[in-house]
Design a protein around this motif. Structure first.
Motif, PDB file in Angstrom:
ATOM      1  N   THR A  12      -3.614   3.729  -8.242  1.00  0.00           N
ATOM      2  CA  THR A  12      -5.099   4.227  -7.474  1.00  0.00           C
ATOM      3  C   THR A  12      -5.284   2.881  -6.704  1.00  0.00           C
ATOM      4  O   THR A  12      -5.074   1.912  -7.201  1.00  0.00           O
ATOM      5  CB  THR A  12      -6.187   4.662  -8.481  1.00  0.00           C
ATOM      6  N   TYR A  13      -6.188   3.315  -5.713  1.00  0.00           N
ATOM      7  CA  TYR A  13      -7.025   2.295  -4.968  1.00  0.00           C
ATOM      8  C   TYR A  13      -7.995   1.683  -6.170  1.00  0.00           C
ATOM      9  O   TYR A  13      -8.729   2.775  -6.765  1.00  0.00           O
ATOM     10  CB  TYR A  13      -7.975   3.080  -3.757  1.00  0.00           C
TER      11      TYR A  13
ATOM     12  N   GLU B  97      -6.625   1.302   5.063  1.00  0.00           N
ATOM     13  CA  GLU B  97      -5.360   1.356   4.415  1.00  0.00           C
ATOM     14  C   GLU B  97      -4.253   2.035   5.352  1.00  0.00           C
ATOM     15  O   GLU B  97      -3.126   1.419   5.424  1.00  0.00           O
ATOM     16  CB  GLU B  97      -5.570   2.332   3.154  1.00  0.00           C
TER      17      GLU B  97
ATOM     18  N   GLN C 200      -0.655  11.989   2.875  1.00  0.00           N
ATOM     19  CA  GLN C 200      -0.775  11.491   1.472  1.00  0.00           C
ATOM     20  C   GLN C 200      -1.468  12.545   0.551  1.00  0.00           C
ATOM     21  O   GLN C 200      -1.155  12.448  -0.584  1.00  0.00           O
ATOM     22  CB  GLN C 200      -1.815   9.940   1.526  1.00  0.00           C
TER      23      GLN C 200
ATOM     24  N   VAL D 184     -10.174   4.438   3.654  1.00  0.00           N
ATOM     25  CA  VAL D 184      -8.937   5.042   3.967  1.00  0.00           C
ATOM     26  C   VAL D 184      -8.409   4.744   5.383  1.00  0.00           C
ATOM     27  O   VAL D 184      -7.267   4.640   5.682  1.00  0.00           O
ATOM     28  CB  VAL D 184      -9.095   6.587   3.705  1.00  0.00           C
TER      29      VAL D 184
ATOM     30  N   GLN E 244      -6.921   8.212  -4.788  1.00  0.00           N
ATOM     31  CA  GLN E 244      -7.353   7.605  -3.466  1.00  0.00           C
ATOM     32  C   GLN E 244      -8.924   7.712  -3.715  1.00  0.00           C
ATOM     33  O   GLN E 244      -9.614   8.557  -4.277  1.00  0.00           O
ATOM     34  CB  GLN E 244      -7.053   8.260  -2.421  1.00  0.00           C
TER      35      GLN E 244
ATOM     36  N   LEU F 268      -1.609  13.304  -3.975  1.00  0.00           N
ATOM     37  CA  LEU F 268      -2.699  12.802  -4.602  1.00  0.00           C
ATOM     38  C   LEU F 268      -3.084  13.800  -5.945  1.00  0.00           C
ATOM     39  O   LEU F 268      -3.384  14.920  -5.802  1.00  0.00           O
ATOM     40  CB  LEU F 268      -3.979  12.579  -3.846  1.00  0.00           C
TER      41      LEU F 268
ATOM     42  N   TRP G  62       0.855  -1.296   0.072  1.00  0.00           N
ATOM     43  CA  TRP G  62      -0.008   0.230  -0.082  1.00  0.00           C
ATOM     44  C   TRP G  62       0.863   1.363   0.141  1.00  0.00           C
ATOM     45  O   TRP G  62       0.568   2.430  -0.301  1.00  0.00           O
ATOM     46  CB  TRP G  62      -0.907  -0.078   1.115  1.00  0.00           C
TER      47      TRP G  62
ATOM     48  N   TYR H  27      -9.312  12.580  -5.394  1.00  0.00           N
ATOM     49  CA  TYR H  27      -9.900  11.558  -4.700  1.00  0.00           C
ATOM     50  C   TYR H  27     -11.233  11.385  -5.374  1.00  0.00           C
ATOM     51  O   TYR H  27     -11.632  12.178  -6.307  1.00  0.00           O
ATOM     52  CB  TYR H  27     -10.648  12.132  -3.334  1.00  0.00           C
TER      53      TYR H  27
ATOM     54  N   LEU I 157       0.853   4.187  -2.689  1.00  0.00           N
ATOM     55  CA  LEU I 157      -0.124   5.244  -2.639  1.00  0.00           C
ATOM     56  C   LEU I 157       0.335   6.352  -1.910  1.00  0.00           C
ATOM     57  O   LEU I 157      -0.305   7.482  -1.676  1.00  0.00           O
ATOM     58  CB  LEU I 157      -1.595   4.993  -2.340  1.00  0.00           C
TER      59      LEU I 157
END
Length: 377
Positions: free
Chosen positions: A253-254, A199, A227, A196, A189, A231, A175, A234, A178
C-alpha cells in the motif's frame, strides 16, 4: 472516533504504543478538546500572558513544542484545532483571525496569494540558522525574497509492503509494485489527488507533476485507470491499510513512514521503499496571519519556539516525524531514528520529491480526472 476530551498523558500513551497514525492524529483527533493539549504552567513568567492565538493541527498544539515561548509568556497561547488544510483556509478567509497557522507547505502560496499572510523576519528567529537549507529553500516558503513560511516538520510517503508475502520486491524498490498484476486485488492506494498524480508522474517520467500539460494529464489518467482494477480499495484512513496489511488481505500500500515504524514495532516483516523513481516528502510550515492578535514580537517568539531542537526531539520520538532543525537529531534517540528510517535524514531529504503547489487550474482538472477514474470512466 467519538468526540471526547482525553488527558495529555493518555494521548501520549496512545502515541507511544503506535496506536495513532498521522491521518488519525490530524483528522480523527481534530475534535479533541484544546484543554487536553494546551495546559498552562502554574508558575507564571514575568512577561504578560499570551496575546496571540494559534490555529493548528492537534499534534502541534502541545506544550512540549513551545518551550521557549512558555518560558517567556508563562503559558501556551489559546489554540484552535482544524482537521484539514481546506477547512483551515476557508475558515480564515471567511473572517476568523488567528495569529499563527501551520499548513502543509505546498499550500503556503495559496494563503499568500489570498493576502492572508505577513512576512516573517527570520533574523528574529534564533533557531532558523539550524533549519535544513533543503527545507527553508523550498520555493513555496518565500516569494520574491520574502519569507512567508518556516519549515516545522516533515515525513515521507512511499510503498509499504509485506516482505514475507512479496519477497521478489526485497531490494527492488519501485512504485511499480502498486501496479503489479500479480497482486491484483491485494494492493491499496491513498485516496488523495496530490499523491496519486505524483506517483503516476514518477512512473511516467514526468519531471514536474505540478505543471502538467493536458497531454500529460491524459497520460496520468491512463496510468491511474490501469491501476484501478488491481486495487483492493482506496483508503482515506491509514489505519485501514495497516490492518489489511497485517491480516495479509493486501501485500502492499501507499503509506507514511510512521506506518512502517508501527508495523515493525508489532513484529511484522515489512519493508518501506525508497523507490528508484523517487520518494515523496511532505513538509508542514508555520506562518503568521496578517492582522492577527498580539504583537509581532510574540508571534515570532512562537515561530522560533516550535523549531527549537527540543521541539524537534519531541517530533521524532513522539510522532515519528522528521524535525526541520538539524540539531534535533543530535539529541534524539538514535535507535528510534533507525527504526523510523530517518537516521540518514539528510539522504532522505535529498532523495525526496517535495509536494508543491499545482499550477492555476490544474488541481481542479486533476480532481475531476481522478473522480472519473475511480468511477470507472
Amino acid at each position: 472516533m467519538a468526540h471526547q476530551k482525553i488527558e495529555l498523558t493518555e494521548f501520549k500513551a496512545l502515541l507511544a504504543k503506535g496506536a495513532l497514525t498521522r491521518r488519525q492524529i490530524h483528522r480523527a483527533l481534530a475534535a479533541v478538546g484544546v484543554a487536553t493539549v494546551s495546559v498552562p504552567l502554574t508558575r507564571r513568567a514575568v512577561l504578560a500572558a499570551p496575546a496571540i492565538e494559534v490555529f493548528t493541527w492537534t499534534v502541534y498544539a502541545v506544550p512540549e513544542l513551545q518551550g521557549s515561548y512558555i518560558a517567556a509568556y508563562g503559558e501556551a497561547p489559546p489554540q484552535t484545532i482544524y482537521g484539514d488544510n481546506d477547512e483551515a483556509f476557508q475558515k480564515v478567509r471567511a473572517g476568523y483571525l488567528p495569529t499563527i497557522i501551520q499548513p502543509t507547505s505546498s499550500l503556503v502560496p495559496r494563503w499568500r496569494e489570498a493576502d492572508l499572510l505577513s512576512p516573517i523576519d527570520t533574523t528574529k528567529l534564533a533557531n532558523y540558522p539550524d533549519v535544513f537549507p533543503k527545507l527553508k529553500d523550498l520555493k513555496v516558503m518565500s516569494h520574491e525574497g520574502v519569507v512567508y513560511g518556516v519549515p516545522l516538520a516533515w515525513g515521507n510517503s512511499s510503498v509499504l509492503y509485506r516482505k514475507d508475502l512479496a519477497p521478489e520486491y526485497v531490494g527492488n524498490d519501485t512504485w511499480t509494485m502498486l501496479w503489479d498484476p500479480k497482486y491484483a486485488g491485494r494492493l491499496a492506494q491513498f485516496d488523495q489527488i496530490d499523491d496519486v498524480v505524483m506517483e503516476a508522474s514518477l512512473l511516467l517520467g514526468i519531471e514536474d507533476p505540478f505543471h502538467l500539460t493536458d497531454d500529460d494529464l491524459e497520460r496520468v489518467r491512463a496510468k491511474l485507470a490501469e491501476q484501478r482494477p488491481l486495487l483492493r480499495f482506496y483508503w482515506s484512513d491509514q489505519t485501514t491499510a495497516i490492518q489489511a496489511l497485517a491480516a495479509g488481505e493486501i501485500v502492499a500500500t501507499y503509506a507514511w513512514n510512521d506506518a512502517y515504524a508501527q508495523m515493525k514495532k508489532e513484529g511484522y516483516d515489512v519493508g518501506y521503499m525508497i523507490p528508484k523513481e523517487g520518494i515523496l516528502t511532505w513538509v508542514d510550515a508555520t506562518c503568521i496571519i496578517k492582522g492577527g492578535p498580539g504583537s509581532d514580537e510574540e508571534a515570532h517568539a512562537y515561530v522560533d519556539a516550535v523549531i527549537a531542537p527540543e521541539a524537534g526531539k519531541f517530533f521524532i520520538e513522539e510522532y515519528g516525524y522528521g524535525s526541520s532543525n538539524a540539531k534535533a537529531y543530535e539529541i534524539a534517540n538514535l535507535d528510534l531514528l533507525k527504526e523510523l528510517g530517518i537516521d540518514d535524514h539528510e539522504r532522505m531529504l535529498e532523495l525526496g520529491l517535495f509536494y508543491d503547489a499545482f499550477a492555476p487550474g490544474l488541481r481542479d482538472k486533476a480532481i475531476t480526472m481522478f473522480e472519473e477514474v475511480k468511477a470507472g470512466y
